[in-house]
Design a protein around this motif. Structure first.
Motif, PDB file in Angstrom:
ATOM      1  N   SER A   1       7.720   5.707  -4.818  1.00 16.82           N
ATOM      2  CA  SER A   1       8.508   4.677  -5.622  1.00 16.82           C
ATOM      3  C   SER A   1       9.029   3.821  -4.632  1.00 16.82           C
ATOM      4  N   THR A   2       9.502   2.452  -5.024  1.00 17.80           N
ATOM      5  CA  THR A   2       9.838   1.299  -4.099  1.00 17.80           C
ATOM      6  C   THR A   2      11.223   0.990  -4.332  1.00 17.80           C
ATOM      7  N   SER A   3      11.760   0.411  -3.228  1.00 17.88           N
ATOM      8  CA  SER A   3      13.253   0.103  -3.198  1.00 17.88           C
ATOM      9  C   SER A   3      13.370  -1.208  -4.069  1.00 17.88           C
ATOM     10  N   TYR A   4      14.823  -1.443  -4.254  1.00 17.35           N
ATOM     11  CA  TYR A   4      14.848  -2.680  -5.086  1.00 17.35           C
ATOM     12  C   TYR A   4      14.757  -4.054  -4.037  1.00 17.35           C
ATOM     13  N   LEU A   5      15.194  -3.467  -2.864  1.00 19.12           N
ATOM     14  CA  LEU A   5      14.914  -4.855  -1.772  1.00 19.12           C
ATOM     15  C   LEU A   5      13.151  -5.253  -1.740  1.00 19.12           C
ATOM     16  N   PHE A   6      12.584  -4.261  -1.845  1.00 24.51           N
ATOM     17  CA  PHE A   6      10.821  -4.592  -1.835  1.00 24.51           C
ATOM     18  C   PHE A   6      10.636  -5.085  -3.196  1.00 24.51           C
ATOM     19  N   SER A   7      11.159  -4.632  -4.311  1.00 28.00           N
ATOM     20  CA  SER A   7      10.763  -5.233  -5.594  1.00 28.00           C
ATOM     21  C   SER A   7      11.314  -6.576  -5.842  1.00 28.00           C
ATOM     22  N   TYR A   8      12.189  -7.087  -5.282  1.00 29.84           N
ATOM     23  CA  TYR A   8      12.731  -8.296  -5.603  1.00 29.84           C
ATOM     24  C   TYR A   8      12.539  -9.264  -4.521  1.00 29.84           C
ATOM     25  N   GLY A   9      11.716  -8.752  -3.369  1.00 32.17           N
ATOM     26  CA  GLY A   9      11.578  -9.511  -2.226  1.00 32.17           C
ATOM     27  C   GLY A   9      10.006 -10.396  -2.338  1.00 32.17           C
TER      28      GLY A   9
ATOM     29  N   GLU B   1      27.236 -11.371 -15.091  1.00 28.80           N
ATOM     30  CA  GLU B   1      26.039 -11.700 -14.424  1.00 28.80           C
ATOM     31  C   GLU B   1      25.870 -10.938 -12.886  1.00 28.80           C
ATOM     32  N   ASP B   2      27.119 -10.403 -12.487  1.00 26.09           N
ATOM     33  CA  ASP B   2      27.014  -9.793 -11.287  1.00 26.09           C
ATOM     34  C   ASP B   2      26.830  -8.337 -11.721  1.00 26.09           C
ATOM     35  N   GLY B   3      26.334  -7.323 -10.803  1.00 28.12           N
ATOM     36  CA  GLY B   3      26.218  -6.027 -10.963  1.00 28.12           C
ATOM     37  C   GLY B   3      25.503  -5.531  -9.403  1.00 28.12           C
ATOM     38  N   SER B   4      25.773  -4.011  -9.594  1.00 24.23           N
ATOM     39  CA  SER B   4      25.096  -3.313  -8.247  1.00 24.23           C
ATOM     40  C   SER B   4      24.478  -2.162  -8.559  1.00 24.23           C
ATOM     41  N   VAL B   5      23.733  -1.367  -7.889  1.00 25.85           N
ATOM     42  CA  VAL B   5      23.032  -0.297  -7.914  1.00 25.85           C
ATOM     43  C   VAL B   5      23.055   0.567  -6.803  1.00 25.85           C
ATOM     44  N   PHE B   6      23.308   1.743  -7.002  1.00 26.86           N
ATOM     45  CA  PHE B   6      23.117   2.611  -5.623  1.00 26.86           C
ATOM     46  C   PHE B   6      21.834   3.714  -5.998  1.00 26.86           C
ATOM     47  N   ALA B   7      21.071   3.830  -5.188  1.00 27.43           N
ATOM     48  CA  ALA B   7      19.841   4.517  -5.513  1.00 27.43           C
ATOM     49  C   ALA B   7      19.540   5.607  -4.434  1.00 27.43           C
ATOM     50  N   LEU B   8      19.294   6.889  -4.642  1.00 26.96           N
ATOM     51  CA  LEU B   8      19.006   7.997  -3.707  1.00 26.96           C
ATOM     52  C   LEU B   8      17.536   8.455  -3.919  1.00 26.96           C
ATOM     53  N   THR B   9      16.579   8.682  -3.129  1.00 31.49           N
ATOM     54  CA  THR B   9      15.358   9.048  -3.408  1.00 31.49           C
ATOM     55  C   THR B   9      14.984  10.236  -2.299  1.00 31.49           C
ATOM     56  N   LEU B  10      14.553  11.357  -2.728  1.00 28.00           N
ATOM     57  CA  LEU B  10      14.248  12.236  -1.750  1.00 28.00           C
ATOM     58  C   LEU B  10      12.621  12.702  -2.133  1.00 28.00           C
ATOM     59  N   THR B  11      11.903  12.521  -0.994  1.00 23.64           N
ATOM     60  CA  THR B  11      10.316  12.577  -0.956  1.00 23.64           C
ATOM     61  C   THR B  11       9.916  13.530  -0.086  1.00 23.64           C
TER      62      THR B  11
ATOM     63  N   SER C   1       0.950  -1.240  -0.072  1.00 21.24           N
ATOM     64  CA  SER C   1       0.033  -0.089  -0.031  1.00 21.24           C
ATOM     65  C   SER C   1       0.811   1.391   0.155  1.00 21.24           C
ATOM     66  N   PRO C   2       0.743   2.267  -1.072  1.00 17.88           N
ATOM     67  CA  PRO C   2       1.445   3.395  -1.051  1.00 17.88           C
ATOM     68  C   PRO C   2       1.127   4.230   0.046  1.00 17.88           C
ATOM     69  N   ALA C   3      -0.178   3.905   0.734  1.00 15.71           N
ATOM     70  CA  ALA C   3      -0.332   4.977   1.811  1.00 15.71           C
ATOM     71  C   ALA C   3       0.588   4.621   3.199  1.00 15.71           C
ATOM     72  N   ALA C   4       0.923   3.431   3.142  1.00 22.62           N
ATOM     73  CA  ALA C   4       2.006   3.007   4.636  1.00 22.62           C
ATOM     74  C   ALA C   4       3.384   3.212   4.119  1.00 22.62           C
ATOM     75  N   ASN C   5       3.978   3.703   2.917  1.00 25.22           N
ATOM     76  CA  ASN C   5       5.158   3.904   2.532  1.00 25.22           C
ATOM     77  C   ASN C   5       5.241   5.485   2.680  1.00 25.22           C
ATOM     78  N   PHE C   6       6.610   5.801   3.198  1.00 25.90           N
ATOM     79  CA  PHE C   6       6.982   7.180   3.096  1.00 25.90           C
ATOM     80  C   PHE C   6       7.267   7.562   1.552  1.00 25.90           C
TER      81      PHE C   6
END
Length: 229
Positions: A34-42, A173-183, A26-31
Protein backbone atom coordinates in the motif's frame (compact mmCIF):
# COMPACT_ATOMS: atom_id res chain seq x y z
CA UNK A 1 13.08 9.61 -24.77
CA UNK A 2 16.48 10.49 -23.36
CA UNK A 3 19.81 11.66 -24.73
CA UNK A 4 23.17 11.19 -23.02
CA UNK A 5 24.69 14.49 -24.07
CA UNK A 6 27.91 13.57 -22.25
CA UNK A 7 29.06 11.40 -19.38
CA UNK A 8 27.77 14.07 -16.98
CA UNK A 9 24.63 15.40 -18.70
CA UNK A 10 21.42 13.54 -19.64
CA UNK A 11 18.35 15.14 -21.22
CA UNK A 12 14.93 13.44 -20.80
CA UNK A 13 11.79 14.52 -22.67
CA UNK A 14 8.24 13.18 -22.68
CA UNK A 15 6.32 11.61 -19.81
CA UNK A 16 8.41 10.22 -16.94
CA UNK A 17 8.04 9.25 -13.29
CA UNK A 18 8.20 12.03 -10.73
CA UNK A 19 11.46 12.84 -8.97
CA UNK A 20 9.66 13.69 -5.71
CA UNK A 21 9.06 11.27 -2.87
CA UNK A 22 10.34 8.01 -1.45
CA UNK A 23 7.82 5.69 -3.14
CA UNK A 24 7.31 5.07 -6.86
CA UNK A 25 4.51 3.79 -9.10
CA UNK A 26 5.89 0.27 -9.58
CA UNK A 27 5.06 -2.03 -6.64
CA UNK A 28 8.20 -4.04 -7.38
CA UNK A 29 10.34 -1.05 -6.34
CA UNK A 30 8.45 -0.29 -3.08
CA UNK A 31 8.88 -2.27 0.11
CA UNK A 32 5.32 -1.66 1.38
CA UNK A 33 2.55 -2.64 -1.01
CA UNK A 34 0.00 0.00 0.00
CA UNK A 35 1.17 3.56 -0.58
CA UNK A 36 1.70 6.47 1.77
CA UNK A 37 -0.41 9.63 1.93
CA UNK A 38 2.64 11.57 0.77
CA UNK A 39 2.87 9.41 -2.35
CA UNK A 40 -0.88 9.45 -2.99
CA UNK A 41 -1.14 13.25 -2.96
CA UNK A 42 2.17 14.12 -4.56
CA UNK A 43 2.58 14.02 -8.36
CA UNK A 44 3.00 10.58 -9.96
CA UNK A 45 4.59 11.67 -13.22
CA UNK A 46 5.48 14.71 -15.31
CA UNK A 47 5.32 15.67 -18.96
CA UNK A 48 8.09 17.98 -20.08
CA UNK A 49 11.86 18.10 -20.31
CA UNK A 50 14.55 17.76 -17.66
CA UNK A 51 18.33 17.80 -17.51
CA UNK A 52 20.26 15.60 -15.06
CA UNK A 53 23.82 16.51 -14.11
CA UNK A 54 26.44 14.25 -12.52
CA UNK A 55 28.49 16.83 -10.61
CA UNK A 56 30.78 14.36 -8.90
CA UNK A 57 31.01 10.85 -7.53
CA UNK A 58 28.33 11.54 -4.89
CA UNK A 59 26.76 14.83 -6.07
CA UNK A 60 23.98 15.25 -8.64
CA UNK A 61 21.50 17.90 -9.76
CA UNK A 62 18.43 18.19 -11.98
CA UNK A 63 16.39 21.04 -13.46
CA UNK A 64 13.23 20.73 -15.53
CA UNK A 65 10.17 22.36 -17.07
CA UNK A 66 6.87 20.46 -17.02
CA UNK A 67 3.16 20.75 -17.63
CA UNK A 68 1.27 21.67 -14.45
CA UNK A 69 0.90 18.78 -12.00
CA UNK A 70 -1.80 16.27 -13.06
CA UNK A 71 -1.89 17.64 -16.65
CA UNK A 72 0.30 14.94 -18.16
CA UNK A 73 -1.50 14.40 -21.50
CA UNK A 74 -2.08 18.01 -22.58
CA UNK A 75 -1.74 21.56 -21.29
CA UNK A 76 -4.66 23.89 -22.00
CA UNK A 77 -3.48 26.51 -19.49
CA UNK A 78 -0.28 27.80 -21.09
CA UNK A 79 1.29 27.67 -17.62
CA UNK A 80 4.31 25.53 -16.80
CA UNK A 81 5.87 24.09 -13.66
CA UNK A 82 9.55 24.26 -12.79
CA UNK A 83 11.41 21.59 -10.84
CA UNK A 84 14.84 21.10 -9.36
CA UNK A 85 16.70 18.44 -7.40
CA UNK A 86 19.97 18.31 -5.51
CA UNK A 87 21.33 14.92 -4.47
CA UNK A 88 24.27 13.90 -2.30
CA UNK A 89 25.12 10.32 -1.31
CA UNK A 90 21.55 9.06 -1.76
CA UNK A 91 19.93 12.05 -0.02
CA UNK A 92 17.72 14.25 -2.21
CA UNK A 93 16.12 17.68 -1.79
CA UNK A 94 13.40 18.30 -4.38
CA UNK A 95 11.39 21.38 -5.32
CA UNK A 96 8.58 21.97 -7.79
CA UNK A 97 6.70 25.24 -8.33
CA UNK A 98 3.43 25.56 -10.21
CA UNK A 99 1.42 28.81 -10.58
CA UNK A 100 2.33 30.13 -7.15
CA UNK A 101 2.05 26.72 -5.48
CA UNK A 102 5.12 24.79 -4.44
CA UNK A 103 6.14 21.44 -2.99
CA UNK A 104 9.40 20.96 -1.10
CA UNK A 105 10.43 17.36 -0.52
CA UNK A 106 13.26 15.47 1.16
CA UNK A 107 13.90 11.81 0.34
CA UNK A 108 16.73 9.69 1.64
CA UNK A 109 17.89 7.08 4.08
CA UNK A 110 20.84 5.47 5.77
CA UNK A 111 22.09 1.91 6.22
CA UNK A 112 22.58 1.49 9.97
CA UNK A 113 24.06 -2.00 9.49
CA UNK A 114 24.42 -4.67 6.81
CA UNK A 115 20.85 -5.80 7.54
CA UNK A 116 19.03 -2.69 8.75
CA UNK A 117 18.03 0.32 6.65
CA UNK A 118 16.14 3.46 7.69
CA UNK A 119 14.42 5.49 4.99
CA UNK A 120 12.88 8.95 5.39
CA UNK A 121 10.47 11.09 3.39
CA UNK A 122 9.27 14.55 4.42
CA UNK A 123 7.35 17.05 2.31
CA UNK A 124 5.27 20.20 2.43
CA UNK A 125 2.90 21.48 -0.27
CA UNK A 126 1.26 24.91 -0.21
CA UNK A 127 -1.10 26.65 -2.58
CA UNK A 128 -2.12 29.96 -1.01
CA UNK A 129 -2.73 28.39 2.40
CA UNK A 130 -4.22 25.14 1.14
CA UNK A 131 -2.08 22.03 1.05
CA UNK A 132 -0.46 19.32 3.15
CA UNK A 133 2.65 18.34 5.06
CA UNK A 134 3.90 15.00 6.28
CA UNK A 135 6.77 12.82 7.34
CA UNK A 136 7.27 9.06 6.96
CA UNK A 137 9.90 6.71 8.39
CA UNK A 138 10.77 3.38 6.73
CA UNK A 139 12.77 1.01 8.99
CA UNK A 140 13.55 -2.23 7.13
CA UNK A 141 15.26 -5.38 8.41
CA UNK A 142 16.65 -8.06 6.10
CA UNK A 143 16.73 -11.35 8.00
CA UNK A 144 18.00 -13.34 4.98
CA UNK A 145 18.47 -13.04 1.23
CA UNK A 146 14.81 -13.95 0.67
CA UNK A 147 12.94 -12.50 3.66
CA UNK A 148 12.61 -9.00 5.14
CA UNK A 149 10.36 -7.00 7.45
CA UNK A 150 9.52 -3.35 6.97
CA UNK A 151 7.51 -0.78 8.90
CA UNK A 152 6.20 2.54 7.61
CA UNK A 153 5.13 5.12 10.16
CA UNK A 154 3.58 8.24 8.68
CA UNK A 155 2.06 11.45 10.03
CA UNK A 156 0.16 13.50 7.46
CA UNK A 157 -1.74 16.77 7.97
CA UNK A 158 -3.74 18.90 5.54
CA UNK A 159 -4.53 22.60 5.72
CA UNK A 160 -7.58 24.22 4.17
CA UNK A 161 -10.03 22.37 1.97
CA UNK A 162 -7.36 20.28 0.22
CA UNK A 163 -9.44 17.09 0.35
CA UNK A 164 -6.73 14.57 1.16
CA UNK A 165 -8.42 13.45 4.39
CA UNK A 166 -12.12 12.91 3.79
CA UNK A 167 -13.88 14.15 6.91
CA UNK A 168 -17.26 12.47 6.76
CA UNK A 169 -20.04 14.69 8.10
CA UNK A 170 -17.53 17.22 9.45
CA UNK A 171 -17.52 20.82 8.33
CA UNK A 172 -13.94 21.52 9.37
CA UNK A 173 -11.24 21.84 6.74
CA UNK A 174 -8.06 20.89 8.60
CA UNK A 175 -7.28 17.32 9.56
CA UNK A 176 -4.50 14.86 10.24
CA UNK A 177 -3.87 11.13 10.13
CA UNK A 178 -1.27 8.77 11.59
CA UNK A 179 -0.73 5.47 9.80
CA UNK A 180 1.35 2.41 10.65
CA UNK A 181 2.02 -0.24 8.01
CA UNK A 182 3.85 -3.50 8.76
CA UNK A 183 4.92 -5.51 5.71
CA UNK A 184 6.75 -8.81 5.29
CA UNK A 185 8.49 -9.53 2.00
CA UNK A 186 9.30 -13.13 0.99
CA UNK A 187 10.99 -13.85 -2.35
CA UNK A 188 10.56 -17.10 -4.25
CA UNK A 189 12.56 -16.67 -7.42
CA UNK A 190 10.99 -13.77 -9.32
CA UNK A 191 7.84 -13.89 -7.17
CA UNK A 192 7.55 -11.61 -4.12
CA UNK A 193 4.82 -12.32 -1.54
CA UNK A 194 3.88 -9.41 0.73
CA UNK A 195 1.48 -9.91 3.64
CA UNK A 196 0.68 -6.50 5.10
CA UNK A 197 -1.18 -5.12 8.11
CA UNK A 198 -2.10 -1.42 8.29
CA UNK A 199 -3.76 0.87 10.84
CA UNK A 200 -4.88 4.43 9.99
CA UNK A 201 -6.05 6.79 12.74
CA UNK A 202 -7.40 10.23 11.77
CA UNK A 203 -8.25 13.33 13.78
CA UNK A 204 -11.83 13.26 12.44
CA UNK A 205 -14.29 10.68 11.13
CA UNK A 206 -12.59 9.87 7.84
CA UNK A 207 -13.40 6.17 7.31
CA UNK A 208 -16.46 3.90 7.19
CA UNK A 209 -16.93 0.68 9.16
CA UNK A 210 -18.70 -2.43 7.87
CA UNK A 211 -22.06 -0.81 8.66
CA UNK A 212 -21.09 2.35 6.75
CA UNK A 213 -20.92 4.40 9.93
CA UNK A 214 -18.20 7.10 10.14
CA UNK A 215 -15.20 6.39 12.34
CA UNK A 216 -11.76 7.83 13.00
CA UNK A 217 -9.69 4.67 12.49
CA UNK A 218 -9.39 1.85 9.99
CA UNK A 219 -7.44 -1.40 10.12
CA UNK A 220 -6.80 -3.58 7.10
CA UNK A 221 -4.89 -6.67 5.98
CA UNK A 222 -3.83 -7.66 2.48
CA UNK A 223 -1.71 -10.27 0.77
CA UNK A 224 0.02 -9.05 -2.37
CA UNK A 225 1.88 -11.06 -4.99
CA UNK A 226 4.36 -9.20 -7.21
CA UNK A 227 6.08 -10.98 -10.10
CA UNK A 228 9.17 -9.29 -11.51
CA UNK A 229 10.31 -10.05 -15.07
Amino acid sequence: MYWNVSEKVTLTMGNFNTFLGYEVISPAANFNYSTSYLFSYGPFSHTGIKADFALGEDLSAMIGVFNPTDLTEYNPTGIYAFGAQLGYKGQYVNLITDSGAYELDYTGGVSLSDHFYLGLNAAVYDNDGTGFAGVALYPQLNTSDTFALGLRGEYFVESGAYGAIDQIGNGTEDGSVFALTLTASASVGNLILKPEFRIDNASDDSFLNTKFAPQKSLSSFLLAAVYVF
